[in-house]
Design a protein around this motif. Structure first.
Motif: not given
Length: 398
Positions: A76-86
């Motif tokens: 679920a750590v994948e979501l961190v850079p995806i959402l923050l960068l977006f």
């Protein structure tokens, strides 16, 4: 599908997702795959509704869904850079003024704290056997290649779809493209191995974007083709033969579609036949008192019976392999996590059977694998799936 094109794109995506063997292979497994995929996709959907479109109630649910994703699997750590960068790309630093976002970050950080630092996951979370750590795949395009093999030329279609993304400037479409492509990059950095199971959470996005691009191409073709044919054949001739022409076009597409999805649809795992044959062979030949060892205990339990021992080693921080430090795993299977333990069994057993699949390459040292191949007879092997059966008996020459 309705958000980025039409409800038909969504319906076709769901139908295709439900037919593909890859999806069914992991969805029916009593592990984290289906729940992790569900919460991962749900978090993306709720996040866009809440923090991009600004619907307050969806913000709370997005945070709850994110936390559920964390306690389903560490990736679920994948979501961190995806959402923050977006957020940074679309809103700059303005999102820092959102109190719900800040409170959500605190709760999400707390959830990650329990999972990663306190091994809270060992009791409550369906995590992988090996702890997640930044590894990085030797082949950075491994997952893209695996997805492309499931839907022939699917990844190429997605790249073509970027043209429509640039020309239409649709925010939701951009979000789904960004989530998929950035998720694929993050996954190639974080995934412990290149196994297909680690890309399962991104697979619905892949299918959706493939169907979206295919729908856009079909729309373009159907918009321009009648005009071209009418000009070349004459409008009157074209109008009389329109139905025949479209039927012939559809029939011409059938071989292409069959080739694209051959052996890739169905409700049975793509490796089920090989697994079943391997265990049937063991069942027919194993003698009373002989030991059964498996590298994939739940598979052996399903097709035959609970194995006597679990063959798996622990990957240490220094890159070497070692023992887990306990006699049985969390499910009660006795561990054979060293060559020494296997040799001890060989001294007292009238015979040993080993069921092996792709897990032996992922969770066992090369030294251990070489020992098995040198001292055991290979009695069954299916190279594509990695399924194999080894047998040892007293008096066998190594």
């Amino acid at each position: 599908g309705k958000d980025i094109h039409s409800e038909y794109v969504g319906i076709i995506s769901i139908l295709l997702l439900g037919l593909l063997r890859y999806e069914n292979q992991y969805a029916i497994s009593a592990r984290f795959y289906a729940s992790f995929q569900f919460f991962f996709i749900l978090t993306l959907y709720l996040f866009y509704k809440g923090f991009v479109e600004g619907v307050p109630r969806f913000k709370i649910w997005a945070i709850v869904s994110f936390i559920c994703t964390i306690f389903t699997h560490e990736l679920a750590v994948e979501l961190v850079p995806i959402l923050l960068l977006f957020l940074l790309i679309t809103k700059g630093m303005q999102w820092l003024h959102d109190k719900v976002a800040i409170i959500g970050i605190l709760f999400i950080a707390l959830a990650f704290y329990f999972v990663f630092l306190h091994n809270f996951s060992n009791e409550l979370v369906a995590t992988s056997v090996n702890k997640l750590f930044p590894a990085g795949l030797s082949n950075r395009f491994a997952f893209a290649g695996k997805m492309n093999s499931i839907i022939t030329s699917g990844f190429s279609l997605i790249l073509i779809g970027l043209i429509y993304l640039i020309t239409e400037k649709e925010n939701k479409l951009f979000f789904y493209y960004f989530s998929f492509l950035s998720g694929l990059i993050v996954l190639s950095i974080l995934a412990p191995s290149g196994s297909k199971e680690y890309m399962f959470n991104l697979f619905p996005l892949y299918v959706l974007l493939v169907i979206y691009t295919f729908a856009k191409i079909c729309s373009s073709v159907m918009r321009w083709l009648p005009r071209i044919l009418a000009e070349s054949m004459g409008r009157e001739v074209f109008e009389r033969k329109r139905t025949v022409i479209y039927v012939l076009m559809f029939l011409a597409l059938i071989p292409v579609l069959v080739n694209a999805f051959e052996k890739k649809v169905g409700f049975k795992s793509s490796h089920s036949i090989e697994r079943e044959l391997a265990h049937r062979l063991i069942e027919e030949k194993i003698a009373p008192g002989e030991i059964l060892i498996s590298t994939n205990t739940w598979v052996t339990d399903i097709y035959l019976r609970p194995p006597d021992y679990f063959l798996r080693q622990k990957k240490l921080q220094n890159g070497k392999w070692g023992e887990f430090g306990f006699e049985k795993d969390g499910y009660g299977f006795s561990m054979v996590d060293s060559i020494g333990k296997l040799e001890s069994l060989m001294k007292v057993s009238p015979g040993i059977w080993i069921y092996a699949d792709h897990k032996i390459r992922e969770f066992t040292s090369d030294e251990y694998i070489f020992f098995v191949r040198r001292n055991f007879d290979l009695v069954y092997q299916e190279k594509d799936s990695g399924v194999a059966v080894y047998y040892w008996y007293p008096g066998r020459c190594s």
